[in-house]
Design a protein around this motif. Structure first.
Motif, mmCIF file in Angstrom:
data_model
loop_
_atom_site.group_PDB
_atom_site.id
_atom_site.type_symbol
_atom_site.label_atom_id
_atom_site.label_comp_id
_atom_site.label_asym_id
_atom_site.label_seq_id
_atom_site.Cartn_x
_atom_site.Cartn_y
_atom_site.Cartn_z
ATOM 1 N N TYR A 141 27.891 23.342 23.553
ATOM 2 C CA TYR A 141 27.900 23.707 24.970
ATOM 3 C C TYR A 141 28.296 22.539 25.864
ATOM 4 O O TYR A 141 28.364 21.380 25.442
ATOM 5 C CB TYR A 141 26.518 24.215 25.390
ATOM 6 N N SER A 142 28.507 22.850 27.125
ATOM 7 C CA SER A 142 28.633 21.820 28.158
ATOM 8 C C SER A 142 27.257 21.642 28.802
ATOM 9 O O SER A 142 26.397 22.526 28.715
ATOM 10 C CB SER A 142 29.674 22.226 29.209
ATOM 11 N N TYR A 143 27.069 20.493 29.459
ATOM 12 C CA TYR A 143 25.749 20.152 29.993
ATOM 13 C C TYR A 143 25.854 19.514 31.371
ATOM 14 O O TYR A 143 26.882 18.915 31.721
ATOM 15 C CB TYR A 143 25.027 19.184 29.042
ATOM 16 N N VAL A 144 24.755 19.655 32.126
ATOM 17 C CA VAL A 144 24.663 18.984 33.422
ATOM 18 C C VAL A 144 23.322 18.268 33.530
ATOM 19 O O VAL A 144 22.317 18.718 32.978
ATOM 20 C CB VAL A 144 24.817 19.967 34.604
ATOM 21 N N VAL A 145 23.336 17.141 34.232
ATOM 22 C CA VAL A 145 22.117 16.412 34.563
ATOM 23 C C VAL A 145 21.755 16.765 35.995
ATOM 24 O O VAL A 145 22.628 16.791 36.886
ATOM 25 C CB VAL A 145 22.330 14.889 34.428
ATOM 26 N N LEU A 146 20.468 17.042 36.210
ATOM 27 C CA LEU A 146 20.011 17.454 37.534
ATOM 28 C C LEU A 146 19.081 16.428 38.163
ATOM 29 O O LEU A 146 18.318 15.762 37.474
ATOM 30 C CB LEU A 146 19.253 18.787 37.453
ATOM 31 N N GLU A 147 19.168 16.328 39.461
ATOM 32 C CA GLU A 147 18.179 15.621 40.283
ATOM 33 C C GLU A 147 17.799 16.552 41.410
ATOM 34 O O GLU A 147 18.631 16.890 42.256
ATOM 35 C CB GLU A 147 18.747 14.303 40.826
ATOM 36 N N LYS A 148 16.553 17.018 41.372
ATOM 37 C CA LYS A 148 16.077 17.994 42.357
ATOM 38 C C LYS A 148 16.970 19.230 42.385
ATOM 39 O O LYS A 148 17.352 19.738 43.447
ATOM 40 C CB LYS A 148 15.975 17.366 43.748
ATOM 41 N N ASP A 149 17.309 19.705 41.184
ATOM 42 C CA ASP A 149 18.106 20.917 40.991
ATOM 43 C C ASP A 149 19.529 20.802 41.518
ATOM 44 O O ASP A 149 20.202 21.818 41.745
ATOM 45 C CB ASP A 149 17.426 22.136 41.618
ATOM 46 N N ILE A 150 20.013 19.595 41.696
ATOM 47 C CA ILE A 150 21.394 19.345 42.094
ATOM 48 C C ILE A 150 22.098 18.599 40.953
ATOM 49 O O ILE A 150 21.550 17.639 40.397
ATOM 50 C CB ILE A 150 21.489 18.538 43.397
ATOM 51 N N VAL A 151 23.291 19.034 40.602
ATOM 52 C CA VAL A 151 24.034 18.409 39.508
ATOM 53 C C VAL A 151 24.527 17.023 39.919
ATOM 54 O O VAL A 151 25.176 16.869 40.954
ATOM 55 C CB VAL A 151 25.242 19.281 39.100
ATOM 56 N N VAL A 152 24.206 16.022 39.080
ATOM 57 C CA VAL A 152 24.656 14.655 39.352
ATOM 58 C C VAL A 152 25.587 14.130 38.259
ATOM 59 O O VAL A 152 26.177 13.058 38.410
ATOM 60 C CB VAL A 152 23.462 13.696 39.532
ATOM 61 N N GLU A 153 25.704 14.887 37.161
ATOM 62 C CA GLU A 153 26.615 14.498 36.083
ATOM 63 C C GLU A 153 26.877 15.714 35.207
ATOM 64 O O GLU A 153 26.000 16.563 35.028
ATOM 65 C CB GLU A 153 26.023 13.368 35.236
ATOM 66 N N ALA A 154 28.098 15.797 34.679
ATOM 67 C CA ALA A 154 28.461 16.901 33.799
ATOM 68 C C ALA A 154 29.143 16.363 32.556
ATOM 69 O O ALA A 154 29.812 15.322 32.594
ATOM 70 C CB ALA A 154 29.384 17.874 34.527
ATOM 71 N N SER A 155 28.985 17.056 31.446
ATOM 72 C CA SER A 155 29.626 16.628 30.197
ATOM 73 C C SER A 155 30.021 17.843 29.376
ATOM 74 O O SER A 155 29.527 18.950 29.608
ATOM 75 C CB SER A 155 28.694 15.737 29.380
ATOM 76 N N GLU A 156 30.877 17.623 28.406
ATOM 77 C CA GLU A 156 31.326 18.693 27.511
ATOM 78 C C GLU A 156 31.053 18.283 26.075
ATOM 79 O O GLU A 156 31.352 17.159 25.676
ATOM 80 C CB GLU A 156 32.821 18.942 27.696
ATOM 81 N N LYS A 157 30.443 19.197 25.314
ATOM 82 C CA LYS A 157 30.139 18.951 23.893
ATOM 83 C C LYS A 157 29.277 17.701 23.700
ATOM 84 O O LYS A 157 29.371 17.022 22.689
ATOM 85 C CB LYS A 157 31.443 18.804 23.084
ATOM 86 N N ASN A 158 28.452 17.427 24.701
ATOM 87 C CA ASN A 158 27.612 16.230 24.651
ATOM 88 C C ASN A 158 26.299 16.519 25.372
ATOM 89 O O ASN A 158 26.266 16.555 26.603
ATOM 90 C CB ASN A 158 28.324 15.051 25.309
ATOM 91 N N PRO A 159 25.202 16.751 24.639
ATOM 92 C CA PRO A 159 23.919 17.090 25.255
ATOM 93 C C PRO A 159 23.297 15.890 25.988
ATOM 94 O O PRO A 159 22.526 15.128 25.424
ATOM 95 C CB PRO A 159 23.044 17.521 24.073
ATOM 96 N N ILE A 160 23.643 15.723 27.243
ATOM 97 C CA ILE A 160 23.089 14.642 28.055
ATOM 98 C C ILE A 160 21.819 15.097 28.774
ATOM 99 O O ILE A 160 21.211 14.324 29.525
ATOM 100 C CB ILE A 160 24.122 14.118 29.074
ATOM 101 N N SER A 161 21.427 16.355 28.555
ATOM 102 C CA SER A 161 20.200 16.924 29.110
ATOM 103 C C SER A 161 19.897 18.174 28.301
ATOM 104 O O SER A 161 20.589 18.482 27.327
ATOM 105 C CB SER A 161 20.386 17.270 30.592
ATOM 106 N N ARG A 162 18.912 18.927 28.717
ATOM 107 C CA ARG A 162 18.627 20.233 28.097
ATOM 108 C C ARG A 162 19.223 21.365 28.926
ATOM 109 O O ARG A 162 18.941 22.539 28.672
ATOM 110 C CB ARG A 162 17.122 20.432 27.932
ATOM 111 N N ASN A 163 20.033 21.013 29.915
ATOM 112 C CA ASN A 163 20.605 22.008 30.820
ATOM 113 C C ASN A 163 22.018 22.389 30.386
ATOM 114 O O ASN A 163 23.010 21.842 30.863
ATOM 115 C CB ASN A 163 20.633 21.468 32.253
ATOM 116 N N ALA A 164 22.099 23.325 29.432
ATOM 117 C CA ALA A 164 23.403 23.803 28.975
ATOM 118 C C ALA A 164 23.966 24.792 29.985
ATOM 119 O O ALA A 164 23.222 25.573 30.589
ATOM 120 C CB ALA A 164 23.261 24.477 27.611
ATOM 121 N N THR A 165 25.271 24.754 30.164
ATOM 122 C CA THR A 165 25.878 25.722 31.083
ATOM 123 C C THR A 165 26.280 26.972 30.304
ATOM 124 O O THR A 165 26.670 26.897 29.138
ATOM 125 C CB THR A 165 27.106 25.151 31.812
ATOM 126 N N ALA A 166 26.205 28.102 30.981
ATOM 127 C CA ALA A 166 26.464 29.393 30.343
ATOM 128 C C ALA A 166 27.898 29.866 30.551
ATOM 129 O O ALA A 166 28.180 31.060 30.464
ATOM 130 C CB ALA A 166 25.485 30.440 30.876
#
Length: 240
Positions: A141-166
């Motif tokens: 999956y792709s992933y995003v890092v959140l700060e107060k429910d706002i995306v501050v970083e995005a990645s592809e095929k790299n789990p940088i958080s537990r927030n996978a995009t659908a």
């Protein structure tokens, strides 16, 4: 609003079903493409399905899209190979009104959400872009890092958080997506030699834009990228 439905890559083809596109695989008595069309039928703007040219010609997918929408939806052919989903989507938006909002969805998955409500929620929260996330750590999956429910970083095929995009992406203006992908291409920001949609958020973040999320349960995300996914889903429904 502009809506793009992505169904143009080889990974949208079911090798276990005579190489028919996954979007034609039937589930609960209906092809997946019909279930998706039903979910986005609310749109009064331009809705475009992207298919490989050879599949439009072989399976008459353009006719299917017209029938499912009473002529409202359109299909666009793309080359057999592009440099990734972001490039495929870019081909689909070049002829669209760049000031209109944009919703991008995939044709090999279903989400148990209301897309109209999702888009309205993103807009009402004064976001410049947004996505749907669920809990996962799988590198597919792709992933995003959140700060107060706002995306501050995005990645592809790299789990940088537990927030996978659908695989659902909203942009307040189509131009935001168009410009972000063009900038990624200029930077040659590839992953596994491909350009993906989720990392385009990083270009917006660099411009100080606000990217929101809608969280769903894992049970609300249904990927259909292999026949086993279909069979698993059927088994679950048979138990209900």
């Amino acid at each position: 609003m502009n809506i793009l439905v992505l169904a143009a890559g080889e990974h949208y083809i079911d090798s276990d079903d005579k190489n028919y596109p996954f979007c034609l695989s039937e589930f609960l008595g209906k092809p997946l493409i019909q279930l998706i069309a039903d979910q986005i039928n609310f749109n009064t703007g331009k809705t475009v399905f992207l298919f490989q040219d050879k599949h439009i010609k072989k399976y008459r997918l353009d006719n299917i899209v017209q029938l499912l929408s009473n002529g409202k939806f359109h299909s666009v052919s793309v080359p057999e190979d592009t440099a990734g989903a972001a490039c495929t989507a870019l081909l689909g938006v070049v002829s669209l009104d760049q000031d209109e909002p944009l919703l991008i969805v995939s044709a090999n998955q279903l989400l148990d959400i209301n897309y109209e409500s999702f888009a309205s929620s993103m807009n009402d929260s004064n976001n410049d872009a947004g996505t749907v996330i669920f809990d996962s750590v799988h590198p597919r999956y792709s992933y995003v890092v959140l700060e107060k429910d706002i995306v501050v970083e995005a990645s592809e095929k790299n789990p940088i958080s537990r927030n996978a995009t659908a695989g659902v992406y909203w942009f307040k203006k189509t131009a935001f997506f168009t410009d972000a992908v063009k900038q990624m291409i200029r930077k040659d920001a590839r992953v596994d030699n491909m350009f993906y949609i989720c990392p385009s958020f990083n270009e917006l973040i660099l411009r100080g834009m606000k990217i929101g999320v809608q969280k769903i349960e894992t049970s609300q995300y249904h990927p259909y990228k292999s026949i086993s996914h279909f069979e698993s889903r059927k088994a679950v429904n048979e138990k209900l």
